[in-house]
Design a protein around this motif. Structure first.
Motif: not given
Length: 573
Positions: A543, A492-493
């Motif tokens: 995130w 996600c990051w």
């Protein structure tokens, strides 16, 4: 004329007992007891036909094999009397005391000779009962005192027993302190586990062979290699989070935490995954990580030795990955192999999609240092929210106690709800401690993340098996191999980089002619992309600070040295 109960004609068994527990710390040792009792037997002319000795506590019945043997000899009529140091050597519980007393009253046991006096069947039964009762009462009082001391120690935040590896009991201050020899090593073991690419045996092997980990040395034991079960025990102990588990409850400890609660829960989730132990001659980077996109089975690897076409007489190992085809209920058409080198290339291509220029990394880090003040504000808000939740839990506990005083709820319901609230309070206090140290972790995590994005691809190409596994773990999850093509869900990051970064880099490079651009051109290039890039940096940071993404810290930390080496290689060409 001598009577039947003349001690000179009785057959005695010498029984000596000592417990290692607190009840017997002032009692003479077994050899000492035997020596004194044999001297007493010679003085009184007693006949010793058997000797029994054991190091067992007498506070519970049916736990002493030698005592059982003694009772059996009496019941079988093979002995007539018992020679012991004191009555409390025979029993400290009412069950065993009652059995001895009954044998004495029946006349099967004709004499109990202690160092101080003799007990006979015709004696007043009250005398024996009082002395055996005193021995039993001693255990009851001792148990109360021990419990009182234990409760007091737990209330003060200190464990009442020996702490796990990595900590020591400070006997002078009666506290628990970090073990200067092992604390750092155990923390490094947790770091390896948190990468998600090491098994417990592999972590233990590294700690033992490379870091020299050994168990604590005591008078008789210790100083040895930690067992695999001991390593599993370390990774299953909540004590390392700053809590004290005792008798099924959690207490807030004052010892220095080694890991956070999030880290502990992450390791528990990994440890409870079903694992297949396969012995492999070769260590492959991607086995156990990639699944077949058709049947869902794991992808395995094998080595094939082939003759070199360019160097006659020489052979070369080729690694091939393929589906294990182990799903009996579903046919799988993924029978084609993919070469290990081709899989490396595919992963390198995936990494290139999230690789940023050094300039973008530097701008991100510059922005992060300025955003540190904002992070402190956010941390303060979270801390206050946690404090409100703690206060609410404490009020609920107070209200529950008042309800019990007013007989509005029963004991059983009260205890269940009380334990739940106390555990909730303990965990909230732990999380508040973690929030307090969040700023440092946040800066470290984000710095390592942008170092990763800048140089992970080069580190992957130059890395060994373990480095490749760790970089792939940080890159994404849900790794699928189908039709010889690898796909994954990008972490996600890293997703904002994959989606939004390419046009920014393209716009930045548009300012760069074939020759080296001047300072003004660089300023214009930076100005054209910086606002959009910093927006993505904020998204990435958000995130990274989520609970789920905080686990990436350890993967990034583990490969940070390789990243730095890659940066050095990049600078030197």
């Amino acid at each position: 004329m001598e009577t039947q109960t003349n001690p000179r004609k009785l057959r005695y068994v010498l029984y000596a007992r000592k417990s290692s527990e607190a009840e017997d710390r002032q009692v003479q040792s077994i050899p000492d007891q035997i020596d004194r009792l044999e001297r007493l037997a010679r003085e009184k002319g007693l006949q010793i036909t058997a000797r029994l000795e054991e190091q067992k506590s007498a506070k519970n019945p049916d736990e002493r094999p030698e005592f059982k043997k003694l009772v059996g000899l009496v019941k079988a009529g093979k002995i007539d009397g018992i020679l012991c140091w004191q009555i409390n050597r025979l029993s400290r519980n009412p069950v065993d005391s009652g059995e001895i007393s009954w044998l004495l009253q029946q006349g099967k046991l004709k004499s109990i000779q202690t160092y101080e006096r003799e007990y006979l069947p015709e004696d007043n039964v009250l005398l024996f009962s009082v002395e055996s009762g005193m021995a039993n009462q001693y255990i009851i009082e001792l148990r109360k005192n021990v419990k009182r001391g234990t409760d007091s120690k737990l209330a003060k935040g200190w464990a009442p027993n020996r702490p796990p590896l990595g900590y020591l009991n400070d006997k002078s201050e009666k506290t628990i302190v970090r073990d200067p020899e092992r604390f750092v090593i155990i923390r490094k073991m947790w770091d390896l586990m948190l990468t998600g690419t090491y098994t417990v045996p592999k972590v233990l092997d590294k700690a033992t062979k490379e870091w020299g980990l050994r168990t604590r040395k005591s008078k008789k034991l210790g100083g040895r290699i930690l067992s695999v079960s001991g390593a599993y025990k370390i990774f299953g102990s909540v004590f390392y989070t700053g809590l004290i588990p005792y008798m099924g409850k959690l207490y807030e400890g004052k010892h220095e935490p080694m890991v956070t609660m999030a880290e502990f829960e992450r390791v528990q989730a990994m440890l409870h995954k079903p694992e297949k132990q396969n012995e492999e001659v070769y260590e492959f980077p991607y086995t156990g990580m990639v699944r077949c996109g058709e049947c869902g089975c794991m992808v395995t690897a094998e080595v094939q030795v082939k003759r070199s076409k360019t160097k006659p007489g020489q052979f070369k190992n080729h690694v091939y990955y393929h589906c294990t085809l182990r799903n009996k209920y579903q046919k799988c058409g993924q029978r084609k192999y993919v070469r290990g080198a081709d899989l490396d290339t595919q992963i390198s291509d995936l990494l290139s999609k999230v690789t940023i220029l050094p300039e973008f990394r530097d701008w991100a880090l510059e922005s992060l240092s300025k955003a540190n003040g904002r992070e402190i504000e956010e941390r303060t808000a979270i801390f206050e929210s946690q404090h409100r939740a703690l206060a609410q839990a404490q009020r609920s506990l107070d209200n529950l106690t008042q309800m019990r005083y007013k007989d509005m709820i029963g004991d059983e319901e009260f205890l269940v709800e009380k334990n739940k609230l106390q555990e909730q309070i303990t965990i909230l206090k732990t999380k508040m401690k973690e929030t307090d140290s969040r700023t440092t972790d946040w800066l470290e995590l984000t710095e390592k993340a942008f170092h990763f994005a800048s140089n992970a691809r080069l580190a992957f190409l130059q890395g060994d098996v373990q480095t490749k596994r760790e970089i792939l773990t940080a890159l994404g999850s849900n790794l699928i191999l189908k039709n010889q093509k690898l796909s994954l869900t990008t972490s996600c990051w890293l997703a904002p980089i994959e989606v939004h970064y390419p046009p920014l880099e393209e716009a930045y490079r548009a300012f760069e002619p074939s020759q080296v651009i001047g300072k003004s051109k660089r300023t214009d290039a930076k100005a054209s992309v910086l606002p959009e890039w910093l927006a993505e940096v904020d998204d990435i940071c958000n995130w990274l600070m989520s609970v789920e993404c905080s686990i990436y810290y350890h993967s990034l930390q583990s490969i940070d040295d390789m990243i730095k080496q890659s940066e050095e290689l990049t600078r030197t060409g």
